[in-house]
Design a protein around this motif. Structure first.
Motif, short mmCIF file in Angstrom:
data_model
loop_
_atom_site.label_atom_id
_atom_site.label_comp_id
_atom_site.label_asym_id
_atom_site.label_seq_id
_atom_site.Cartn_x
_atom_site.Cartn_y
_atom_site.Cartn_z
N UNK A 30 0.84 -1.20 0.00
CA UNK A 30 0.00 0.00 0.00
C UNK A 30 0.87 1.25 0.00
N UNK A 31 1.90 1.27 0.82
CA UNK A 31 2.80 2.43 0.88
C UNK A 31 3.53 2.62 -0.45
N UNK A 32 3.94 1.52 -1.07
CA UNK A 32 4.63 1.59 -2.36
C UNK A 32 3.70 2.17 -3.42
N UNK A 33 2.46 1.72 -3.45
CA UNK A 33 1.49 2.21 -4.42
C UNK A 33 1.18 3.69 -4.18
N UNK A 34 1.07 4.07 -2.92
CA UNK A 34 0.81 5.48 -2.60
C UNK A 34 1.98 6.35 -3.02
N UNK A 35 3.20 5.91 -2.78
CA UNK A 35 4.37 6.66 -3.20
C UNK A 35 4.44 6.82 -4.71
N UNK A 36 4.14 5.75 -5.41
CA UNK A 36 4.15 5.80 -6.88
C UNK A 36 3.09 6.79 -7.39
#
Length: 54
Positions: A30-36
């Protein structure tokens, strides 16, 4: 009544709620997707700003 909008214990409560809702295993994804998504939004906003005539 309210000194600040956010105090450290508010952030702690939000973090606990996020862990409970999403589970510890999904948080990195989730954090990776939000950062992207944030990087894409930032680059698009920059492109629009450079594109607009002044």
């Amino acid at each position: 009544m309210l000194r600040n909008g956010l105090e450290p214990w508010h952030l702690l409560i939000v973090a606990i709620v996020v862990v409970v809702l999403f589970g510890a295993k999904k948080l990195p994804d989730t954090a990776r997707a939000l950062g992207k998504s944030m990087r894409i939004l930032k680059s698009e906003a920059k492109a629009m700003k450079e594109e607009s005539p002044q």
